[in-house]
Design a protein around this motif. Structure first.
Motif, PDB file in Angstrom:
ATOM      1  N   THR A   1       1.308  -0.207   8.318  1.00  0.00           N
ATOM      2  CA  THR A   1       0.752  -0.861   9.086  1.00  0.00           C
ATOM      3  C   THR A   1       0.678  -2.037   7.454  1.00  0.00           C
ATOM      4  O   THR A   1       0.255  -3.154   8.305  1.00  0.00           O
ATOM      5  CB  THR A   1      -0.693  -0.707  10.136  1.00  0.00           C
ATOM      6  OG1 THR A   1      -0.201   0.830  10.340  1.00  0.00           O
ATOM      7  CG2 THR A   1      -1.276  -1.725  11.071  1.00  0.00           C
ATOM      8  N   ALA A   2      -0.027  -1.420   6.676  1.00  0.00           N
ATOM      9  CA  ALA A   2      -0.377  -2.441   5.173  1.00  0.00           C
ATOM     10  C   ALA A   2       0.668  -3.703   5.088  1.00  0.00           C
ATOM     11  O   ALA A   2       0.104  -4.687   5.068  1.00  0.00           O
ATOM     12  CB  ALA A   2      -1.440  -1.935   4.513  1.00  0.00           C
ATOM     13  N   ASN A   3       1.827  -2.681   5.396  1.00  0.00           N
ATOM     14  CA  ASN A   3       2.712  -3.499   4.549  1.00  0.00           C
ATOM     15  C   ASN A   3       3.279  -4.668   5.704  1.00  0.00           C
ATOM     16  O   ASN A   3       3.517  -5.050   5.455  1.00  0.00           O
ATOM     17  CB  ASN A   3       3.735  -2.187   4.310  1.00  0.00           C
ATOM     18  CG  ASN A   3       3.982  -1.622   3.200  1.00  0.00           C
ATOM     19  OD1 ASN A   3       4.026  -2.639   1.964  1.00  0.00           O
ATOM     20  ND2 ASN A   3       2.796  -0.350   2.937  1.00  0.00           N
TER      21      ASN A   3
ATOM     22  N   GLU B   1       0.463  -1.090  -0.127  1.00  0.00           N
ATOM     23  CA  GLU B   1       0.080  -0.074   0.101  1.00  0.00           C
ATOM     24  C   GLU B   1       0.885   1.136  -0.155  1.00  0.00           C
ATOM     25  O   GLU B   1       1.357   0.860   1.118  1.00  0.00           O
ATOM     26  CB  GLU B   1      -0.773   0.201   1.472  1.00  0.00           C
ATOM     27  CG  GLU B   1      -1.662   1.361   1.562  1.00  0.00           C
ATOM     28  CD  GLU B   1      -2.968   1.648   2.508  1.00  0.00           C
ATOM     29  OE1 GLU B   1      -3.878  -0.336   3.016  1.00  0.00           O
ATOM     30  OE2 GLU B   1      -2.835   2.272   2.688  1.00  0.00           O
TER      31      GLU B   1
ATOM     32  N   GLN C   1      -1.202   4.473   8.492  1.00  0.00           N
ATOM     33  CA  GLN C   1      -2.485   3.422   7.604  1.00  0.00           C
ATOM     34  C   GLN C   1      -1.041   2.702   6.552  1.00  0.00           C
ATOM     35  O   GLN C   1      -1.572   0.866   6.379  1.00  0.00           O
ATOM     36  CB  GLN C   1      -3.581   3.842   6.896  1.00  0.00           C
ATOM     37  CG  GLN C   1      -4.611   3.119   6.774  1.00  0.00           C
ATOM     38  CD  GLN C   1      -4.971   3.799   6.011  1.00  0.00           C
ATOM     39  OE1 GLN C   1      -5.796   4.669   6.112  1.00  0.00           O
ATOM     40  NE2 GLN C   1      -5.428   2.871   4.635  1.00  0.00           N
ATOM     41  N   GLY C   2      -0.913   3.437   6.033  1.00  0.00           N
ATOM     42  CA  GLY C   2       0.405   2.526   5.108  1.00  0.00           C
ATOM     43  C   GLY C   2       1.958   1.337   5.431  1.00  0.00           C
ATOM     44  O   GLY C   2       1.449   0.913   4.553  1.00  0.00           O
TER      45      GLY C   2
ATOM     46  N   THR D   1       1.564  -5.521   7.790  1.00  0.00           N
ATOM     47  CA  THR D   1       0.723  -6.737   8.679  1.00  0.00           C
ATOM     48  C   THR D   1       0.796  -7.746   7.119  1.00  0.00           C
ATOM     49  O   THR D   1       0.751  -8.721   7.351  1.00  0.00           O
ATOM     50  CB  THR D   1      -1.377  -6.133   8.146  1.00  0.00           C
ATOM     51  OG1 THR D   1      -0.409  -5.214   8.918  1.00  0.00           O
ATOM     52  CG2 THR D   1      -1.812  -7.594   8.033  1.00  0.00           C
ATOM     53  N   TYR D   2       1.420  -7.581   6.043  1.00  0.00           N
ATOM     54  CA  TYR D   2       2.026  -8.564   4.873  1.00  0.00           C
ATOM     55  C   TYR D   2       2.980  -9.630   5.210  1.00  0.00           C
ATOM     56  O   TYR D   2       2.735 -10.106   5.403  1.00  0.00           O
ATOM     57  CB  TYR D   2       1.894  -7.389   2.741  1.00  0.00           C
ATOM     58  CG  TYR D   2       2.326  -8.141   2.668  1.00  0.00           C
ATOM     59  CD1 TYR D   2       1.853  -9.413   1.577  1.00  0.00           C
ATOM     60  CD2 TYR D   2       3.856  -8.325   2.030  1.00  0.00           C
ATOM     61  CE1 TYR D   2       2.665  -9.656   0.389  1.00  0.00           C
ATOM     62  CE2 TYR D   2       4.766  -9.377   1.410  1.00  0.00           C
ATOM     63  CZ  TYR D   2       3.234  -9.433   0.732  1.00  0.00           C
ATOM     64  OH  TYR D   2       4.176 -10.488  -0.623  1.00  0.00           O
TER      65      TYR D   2
ATOM     66  N   TYR E   1       1.606   4.987   0.404  1.00  0.00           N
ATOM     67  CA  TYR E   1       1.393   6.200   1.488  1.00  0.00           C
ATOM     68  C   TYR E   1       2.208   7.522   1.566  1.00  0.00           C
ATOM     69  O   TYR E   1       3.612   7.343   0.668  1.00  0.00           O
ATOM     70  CB  TYR E   1       1.630   5.160   2.988  1.00  0.00           C
ATOM     71  CG  TYR E   1       3.304   4.911   3.299  1.00  0.00           C
ATOM     72  CD1 TYR E   1       3.885   5.752   4.019  1.00  0.00           C
ATOM     73  CD2 TYR E   1       3.684   3.799   3.183  1.00  0.00           C
ATOM     74  CE1 TYR E   1       4.513   5.242   4.161  1.00  0.00           C
ATOM     75  CE2 TYR E   1       4.567   3.284   3.214  1.00  0.00           C
ATOM     76  CZ  TYR E   1       5.368   3.621   3.786  1.00  0.00           C
ATOM     77  OH  TYR E   1       6.965   2.820   4.408  1.00  0.00           O
TER      78      TYR E   1
ATOM     79  N   GLY F   1       7.516  -1.551   6.070  1.00  0.00           N
ATOM     80  CA  GLY F   1       6.254  -1.978   6.572  1.00  0.00           C
ATOM     81  C   GLY F   1       7.869  -2.830   7.688  1.00  0.00           C
ATOM     82  O   GLY F   1       6.740  -2.743   9.275  1.00  0.00           O
TER      83      GLY F   1
END
Ligand SMILES: Nc1ncnc2c1ncn2[C@@H]1O[C@H](COP(=O)(O)OP(=O)(O)O[C@H]2O[C@H](CO)[C@@H](O)[C@H](O)[C@H]2O)[C@@H](O)[C@H]1O
Length: 472
Positions: free
Chosen positions: A271-273, A259, A268-269, A275-276, A261, A362
């Motif tokens: 965290t998305a990375n 994602e 948010q960005g 999470t992956y 960012y 991330g």
């Protein structure tokens, strides 16, 4: 002004490490209406050369002692790069599925001779020849000494040392491979009884640059045997800090990451990375994620990781993800650690460009406990992606990362590469992470730091201009 960079690596054509990133970016930032910056490099058998089409602009043979090799100069048919790249194809020597091997003397000598032979036929000579590392270190010598290349004597040449640990040593038995020169000057090739291409380049280049000012100073104390030479030649040496290619390394547009960012959306960005990464590598999302990306060699301090990781993971308050390859001993130790820390530790042994970008995006912290770090690009990529670097204060790391305990600080620094200091730095990072407002404040602050190439590219142009002036 026309500049020709001569290099074994150039991103995205062929990359082993940071040399490729620099040679793949610097010409882009040097190009302007008044300046044409181009690259010549070997033609390898790799993904890039398989996926693109090339045409030959020059076809000849070169002599390497008594051996004769066919070679061609190739250019890309379509132009997928932002600057011109010329490729030296010597099918018998260079066209391999690797860049470096155990003994590269003949390969890189052939590359350097082919490049200069072709240049002799190029109607317009470059104004500046810029060599990178020992693989191109015989060029300043040949330009100055080989009878064949007398026409180039007045072209200023620059050597950039990206890493003085590797010097390209070979035996005097092979001196006959170098195009004929006045043998009274053979001492220019020698250092400690061997032919040393890096030493020869330091002696013969018009200017020598290193990739950070601190590294320049450190080399006078520790340069794998070249300390006294660098001290003696210090008048022509200068440290110019590398930049990073902010078009390639931009979390807002990076197509490799999960994602995109910006500073505003980093929460948010990132965290998305993360999470992956945690899903893919079975890591605990709630714990701070520490990462390492790079070559597993002693210079990077990676031999200490098995012990450091063991000690840190036993406390069960962090996750660790490593991407790298190199020493088989370290690789095996890092693999062996996996079953003991399922859910908080993983290692990808190998090279993966896409994964490296996702890790910069991330991870919460990036470890760089280098014993030697001429510049280091990873810490600058980490800063741009909002990942806090934990570095040993040396070379370029010292020039780019300030400790959080100092005024304006934003990173975690330790003075030495030891298990206890790295472990203590990790503990400090965990304390910082627990204080989320401060941690997040630092994250947005580091993303705004400007390490783009603009200033450094201009420094190189100024350097070339002084050489052109001195030549008149
Ligand atoms: N396994 C892997 N998978 C994916 N990507 C990987 C990887 N291992 C490394 N990389 C990438 O390679 C580059 C390494 O850059 P460094 O500056 O740390 O490297 P290196 O020591 O090779 O370079 C030398 O040259 C550079 C450029 O001058 C100096 O910054 C540096 O100090 C000096 O040692 C980064 O782009 C990193 O992401």
């Amino acid at each position: 002004m026309t500049i020709l960079h001569i290099s074994a690596e150039c991103y995205p054509v062929a990359k082993v490490g940071g040399l490729a990133d620099v040679v793949g970016a610097l010409p882009k930032y040097q190009n302007s209406p008044n300046t044409t910056s181009q690259v010549i490099m070997p033609f390898y058998d790799n993904k890039f050369t398989q996926e693109n089409t090339f045409s030959s602009v020059y076809d000849a043979q070169l002599n390497l002692g008594d051996s004769v090799y066919d070679f061609q100069i190739l250019v890309l048919k379509d132009k997928p790069l932002d600057f011109n790249v010329f490729f030296v194809q010597v099918p018998e020597l260079l066209f391999k599925d690797y860049v470096y091997s155990f003994d590269d003397t003949d390969r890189f000598l052939a590359f350097q001779i082919a490049a200069l032979d072709w240049l002799l036929t190029w109607g317009m000579y470059p104004d500046i020849i810029h060599c990178h590392d020992h693989h191109t270190g015989l060029i300043p010598f040949m330009l100055q000494e080989s009878y064949k290349y007398e026409a180039f004597r007045k072209i200023p040449n620059v050597l950039t040392i990206h890493n003085a640990q590797y010097q390209g040593w070979f035996s005097h038995d092979k001196v006959g491979l170098i195009p004929p020169f006045n043998f009274e000057h053979v001492g220019l090739l020698d250092w400690g009884g061997q032919i040393n291409p890096l030493a020869a380049a330091i002696k013969c280049a018009w200017r020598v640059t290193t990739v950070s000012p601190s590294y320049m100073e450190e080399l006078k104390q520790a340069a794998n045997g070249l300390e006294s030479l660098l001290s003696a030649e210090s008048a022509k040496c200068i440290g110019i800090l590398n930049g990073i290619d902010c078009n390639v390394w931009n979390p807002e547009t990076d197509t490799y990451i999960v994602e995109n960012y910006s500073i505003k959306t980093v929460d948010q960005g990132a965290t998305a990375n993360k999470t992956y990464l945690c899903d893919t590598f079975n890591l605990d999302l709630d714990k701070p994620l520490f990462a390492f990306i790079g070559r597993l060699v002693d210079e990077k301090g990676s031999d200490l990781f098995p012990e450091v990781f063991q000690l840190a993971l036993e406390k069960d308050n962090l996750s660790i993800l490593l991407l790298g390859s190199g020493s088989k001993i370290t690789e095996n130790q890092l693999q062996d650690l996996k079953p003991n820390f399922v859910g908080t530790y993983n290692a990808f042994i190998g090279y993966d460009e896409k994964l490296s970008h996702i890790i910069y995006a991330g991870a919460d912290f990036l470890l760089m406990p280098s014993r030697v770090e001429p510049c280091g690009l990873n810490q600058m990529y980490a800063l741009r992606y909002g990942t806090i670097p934990i570095v040993r204060s040396i070379g370029g790391l010292k020039d780019t990362v300030t400790d959080i305990n100092e005024a304006g600080g934003f990173g975690i620094c330790h003075p030495n590469t030891t298990v206890s200091e790295i472990t203590e730095a990790i503990d400090r990072a965990i304390t910082l992470y627990k204080d989320q407002p401060t941690y997040k404040g630092i994250r947005t602050k580091i993303m705004a730091i400007d390490h783009s190439w603009d200033a450094s590219a201009e420094e190189y142009i100024n350097l070339y201009n002084t050489l052109k002036t001195s030549q008149q």
